[in-house]
Design a protein around this motif. Structure first.
Motif, PDB file in Angstrom:
ATOM      1  N   ILE A  29       0.842  -1.197   0.000  1.00 46.05           N
ATOM      2  CA  ILE A  29       0.000   0.000   0.000  1.00 46.05           C
ATOM      3  C   ILE A  29       0.878   1.248   0.000  1.00 46.05           C
ATOM      4  O   ILE A  29       1.771   1.390   0.839  1.00 46.05           O
ATOM      5  CB  ILE A  29      -0.913   0.036   1.242  1.00 46.05           C
ATOM      6  N   ILE A  30       0.628   2.156  -0.937  1.00 50.06           N
ATOM      7  CA  ILE A  30       1.292   3.459  -0.942  1.00 50.06           C
ATOM      8  C   ILE A  30       0.250   4.515  -0.603  1.00 50.06           C
ATOM      9  O   ILE A  30      -0.633   4.811  -1.407  1.00 50.06           O
ATOM     10  CB  ILE A  30       1.944   3.762  -2.303  1.00 50.06           C
ATOM     11  N   GLY A  31       0.333   5.040   0.622  1.00 50.80           N
ATOM     12  CA  GLY A  31      -0.642   6.018   1.094  1.00 50.80           C
ATOM     13  C   GLY A  31      -1.670   5.373   2.008  1.00 50.80           C
ATOM     14  O   GLY A  31      -2.557   4.668   1.534  1.00 50.80           O
ATOM     15  N   VAL A  32      -1.554   5.605   3.325  1.00 50.77           N
ATOM     16  CA  VAL A  32      -2.478   4.985   4.277  1.00 50.77           C
ATOM     17  C   VAL A  32      -3.420   6.029   4.874  1.00 50.77           C
ATOM     18  O   VAL A  32      -3.721   6.017   6.068  1.00 50.77           O
ATOM     19  CB  VAL A  32      -1.710   4.235   5.397  1.00 50.77           C
ATOM     20  N   ASP A  58       4.185   5.350   3.575  1.00 54.59           N
ATOM     21  CA  ASP A  58       3.564   6.658   3.751  1.00 54.59           C
ATOM     22  C   ASP A  58       4.620   7.614   4.313  1.00 54.59           C
ATOM     23  O   ASP A  58       5.497   7.201   5.082  1.00 54.59           O
ATOM     24  CB  ASP A  58       2.380   6.566   4.712  1.00 54.59           C
ATOM     25  N   LEU A  59       4.512   8.881   3.939  1.00 54.45           N
ATOM     26  CA  LEU A  59       5.443   9.876   4.466  1.00 54.45           C
ATOM     27  C   LEU A  59       5.296  10.024   5.971  1.00 54.45           C
ATOM     28  O   LEU A  59       6.259  10.361   6.672  1.00 54.45           O
ATOM     29  CB  LEU A  59       5.210  11.223   3.774  1.00 54.45           C
ATOM     30  N   ASP A  60       4.089   9.772   6.464  1.00 55.66           N
ATOM     31  CA  ASP A  60       3.823   9.857   7.899  1.00 55.66           C
ATOM     32  C   ASP A  60       4.120   8.498   8.531  1.00 55.66           C
ATOM     33  O   ASP A  60       3.286   7.598   8.547  1.00 55.66           O
ATOM     34  CB  ASP A  60       2.368  10.254   8.121  1.00 55.66           C
ATOM     35  N   LYS A  61       5.338   8.345   9.053  1.00 57.86           N
ATOM     36  CA  LYS A  61       5.771   7.062   9.607  1.00 57.86           C
ATOM     37  C   LYS A  61       4.928   6.654  10.816  1.00 57.86           C
ATOM     38  O   LYS A  61       4.617   5.464  10.985  1.00 57.86           O
ATOM     39  CB  LYS A  61       7.242   7.172  10.029  1.00 57.86           C
ATOM     40  N   LYS A  76       9.154  -3.555  10.239  1.00 55.62           N
ATOM     41  CA  LYS A  76      10.195  -3.622   9.208  1.00 55.62           C
ATOM     42  C   LYS A  76       9.584  -3.613   7.808  1.00 55.62           C
ATOM     43  O   LYS A  76      10.299  -3.404   6.819  1.00 55.62           O
ATOM     44  CB  LYS A  76      11.059  -4.872   9.397  1.00 55.62           C
ATOM     45  N   ASN A  77       8.263  -3.809   7.732  1.00 55.44           N
ATOM     46  CA  ASN A  77       7.551  -3.767   6.454  1.00 55.44           C
ATOM     47  C   ASN A  77       6.866  -2.413   6.230  1.00 55.44           C
ATOM     48  O   ASN A  77       5.981  -2.303   5.395  1.00 55.44           O
ATOM     49  CB  ASN A  77       6.510  -4.883   6.393  1.00 55.44           C
ATOM     50  N   VAL A  78       7.302  -1.409   6.983  1.00 53.93           N
ATOM     51  CA  VAL A  78       6.774  -0.052   6.852  1.00 53.93           C
ATOM     52  C   VAL A  78       7.855   0.836   6.260  1.00 53.93           C
ATOM     53  O   VAL A  78       9.012   0.806   6.706  1.00 53.93           O
ATOM     54  CB  VAL A  78       6.318   0.494   8.217  1.00 53.93           C
ATOM     55  N   TYR A  79       7.487   1.642   5.255  1.00 56.20           N
ATOM     56  CA  TYR A  79       8.465   2.461   4.540  1.00 56.20           C
ATOM     57  C   TYR A  79       7.959   3.898   4.412  1.00 56.20           C
ATOM     58  O   TYR A  79       6.751   4.155   4.429  1.00 56.20           O
ATOM     59  CB  TYR A  79       8.714   1.887   3.140  1.00 56.20           C
ATOM     60  N   THR A  80       8.887   4.803   4.269  1.00 57.26           N
ATOM     61  CA  THR A  80       8.546   6.198   3.982  1.00 57.26           C
ATOM     62  C   THR A  80       8.981   6.598   2.574  1.00 57.26           C
ATOM     63  O   THR A  80       8.591   7.658   2.083  1.00 57.26           O
ATOM     64  CB  THR A  80       9.202   7.146   5.009  1.00 57.26           C
ATOM     65  N   GLU A  81       9.783   5.770   1.925  1.00 57.41           N
ATOM     66  CA  GLU A  81      10.245   6.036   0.563  1.00 57.41           C
ATOM     67  C   GLU A  81       9.654   4.997  -0.388  1.00 57.41           C
ATOM     68  O   GLU A  81       9.725   3.785  -0.130  1.00 57.41           O
ATOM     69  CB  GLU A  81      11.768   5.982   0.483  1.00 57.41           C
ATOM     70  N   ILE A  82       9.073   5.472  -1.492  1.00 54.85           N
ATOM     71  CA  ILE A  82       8.426   4.580  -2.452  1.00 54.85           C
ATOM     72  C   ILE A  82       9.402   3.560  -3.022  1.00 54.85           C
ATOM     73  O   ILE A  82       9.079   2.371  -3.157  1.00 54.85           O
ATOM     74  CB  ILE A  82       7.777   5.407  -3.584  1.00 54.85           C
ATOM     75  N   GLN A  83      10.612   3.986  -3.342  1.00 57.96           N
ATOM     76  CA  GLN A  83      11.577   3.064  -3.942  1.00 57.96           C
ATOM     77  C   GLN A  83      11.905   1.904  -3.012  1.00 57.96           C
ATOM     78  O   GLN A  83      12.175   0.788  -3.467  1.00 57.96           O
ATOM     79  CB  GLN A  83      12.851   3.815  -4.330  1.00 57.96           C
ATOM     80  N   ASP A  84      11.840   2.145  -1.719  1.00 59.42           N
ATOM     81  CA  ASP A  84      12.155   1.073  -0.766  1.00 59.42           C
ATOM     82  C   ASP A  84      11.103  -0.025  -0.787  1.00 59.42           C
ATOM     83  O   ASP A  84      11.429  -1.217  -0.765  1.00 59.42           O
ATOM     84  CB  ASP A  84      12.294   1.650   0.643  1.00 59.42           C
TER      85      ASP A  84
END
Length: 386
Positions: A29-32, A58-61, A76-84
């Motif tokens: 998911i990109i954007g929560v 999401d940008l909002d960690k 560990k499955n949470v990201y703030t950068e799309i490429q990651d």
């Protein structure tokens, strides 16, 4: 099996050789934000046998971590950068829910990164903020060899499909015209815990504001029922508020099938009288009436005095579109709402804005690509659309 509305001969099997198998698909998911919480997530909850949400971005960690806890996903499955998140090899689907002005840029970046990797993309509507970007978005699926579905839930809503079938089977005879009045109290909703409360909707960085964000749904529904639009003429009531350039737009529409109608979108107030005007379709033998998409009943009234009510399950579009995408990725049916199809819906909105600005009639669909299946058969009859 062709992808509908694209004109391409490529099939899902051609795009994804060897991918035809039945299993649970892992989703990133990109954007929560609110779209995920209130629209997509409830549908995923009903489809745990087909989908598994495996990663969040999401940008909002803090917010993403909160959702990870709720979904029982490791942080560990949470990201703030799309490429990651895109570096993960286990994802089958990337579901994009970002503000409209970012839709194309994010979808293009995801498609480029996933090119040829047997992964699918879901992008929220509209597919882009501008027509220039929307034209580029039409080519992403073929350019990067990745299936893309636009989450236009009105094209999957049960009531819209039922009405389209009623028209196809001539339950009210030949359709002559329709009226639809859609009212949204944006000023009131922005003060509540609703979509209108979002800053990017109150001060949009894309043409049309609420007309584009919300009105595109109704126009997609009308196009799903009646097919491509030949021409339109629109008028608008200007307003000073940022959320939309016009408090109301009135649009006269001529569809290529010959059906005419009027669509009114009022986004700055309320419709207090009940029943609502809603959607009313008039035929040679009767009429179809849908007061609102959440009422759960479609009304038919025939010229001979008979009446009929058809029940439906409201707000089923999000569930149905995920079913369709799963079936598409596993090879049993084509994607129903492609970027090519959504381009036509967005272009209709922009043509309305152009007609208001320039005071002239605008040609909408140059081709008949966006016909429903039943009109495909009608097109083969001599004289149709001639």
């Amino acid at each position: 099996m062709r992808i509908p509305g694209t004109g391409y001969e490529h099939t899902i099997k051609n795009l994804w050789p060897g991918v035809i198998r039945v299993r649970k698909l892992k989703v990133g998911i990109i954007g929560v934000g609110m779209a995920f919480e209130r629209l997509h997530y409830p549908a995923y909850q009903k489809l745990t046998d087909r989908y598994e949400i495996a990663a969040l971005c999401d940008l909002d960690k803090v917010k993403a971590d909160m959702w990870a806890d709720r979904l029982k996903i490791s942080h560990k499955n949470v990201y703030t950068e799309i490429q990651d998140i895109l570096d993960r090899e286990d994802l089958d689907v990337v579901d994009i829910m970002v503000p409209i002005e970012l839709n194309f840029k994010v979808t293009e970046a995801v498609a480029k990164r996933l090119a040829g990797q047997k992964k699918g993309i879901i992008c929220e509507k509209p597919l882009a903020p501008t027509l220039e970007q929307a034209r580029a978005a039409r080519d992403l699926a073929q350019k990067y060899n990745v299936p893309i579905m636009i989450a236009e839930n009105f094209r999957h809503n049960q009531e819209i499909d039922i009405i389209r079938d009623l028209i196809r089977t001539k339950r009210i005879g030949d359709v002559i015209y329709f009226i639809q009045n859609r009212v949204v109290d944006f000023p009131g909703d922005m003060l509540q815990d609703k979509f209108s409360a979002k800053e990017w909707r109150q001060h949009p960085e894309f043409p049309g504001g609420a007309i584009t964000d919300t009105g595109v749904h109704d126009l997609a529904g009308l196009r799903h029922i009646f097919g491509p639009i030949d021409r339109l003429q629109a008028f608008g009531r200007p307003q000073a508020s940022d959320f939309a350039p016009y408090s109301a737009v009135n649009v006269n529409l001529l569809f290529k099938s010959g059906v005419t109608g009027q669509f009114t979108f009022f986004c700055a107030g309320k419709e207090m009288q009940r029943p609502l005007i809603g959607l009313r379709i008039f035929g040679t033998e009767g009429m179809i009436y849908l007061e609102g998409r959440d009422v759960g009943t479609i009304n038919l009234a025939f010229n001979d005095g008979r009446k009929e009510q058809i029940p439906y399950e409201a707000q089923k579009g999000y569930y149905n579109e995920l079913i369709n995408f799963y079936n598409a990725l596993t090879g049993s049916e084509p994607i129903s709402v492609t970027p090519e199809m959504e381009f036509g819906d967005l272009k209709t909105v922009h043509d309305i804005l152009l007609s208001i600005k320039e005071g002239r009639i605008i040609s909408v669909d140059e081709h008949t690509t966006y016909r429903p299946d039943y009109q495909q058969a009608l097109a083969e009859q001599p004289g149709f659309l001639q």
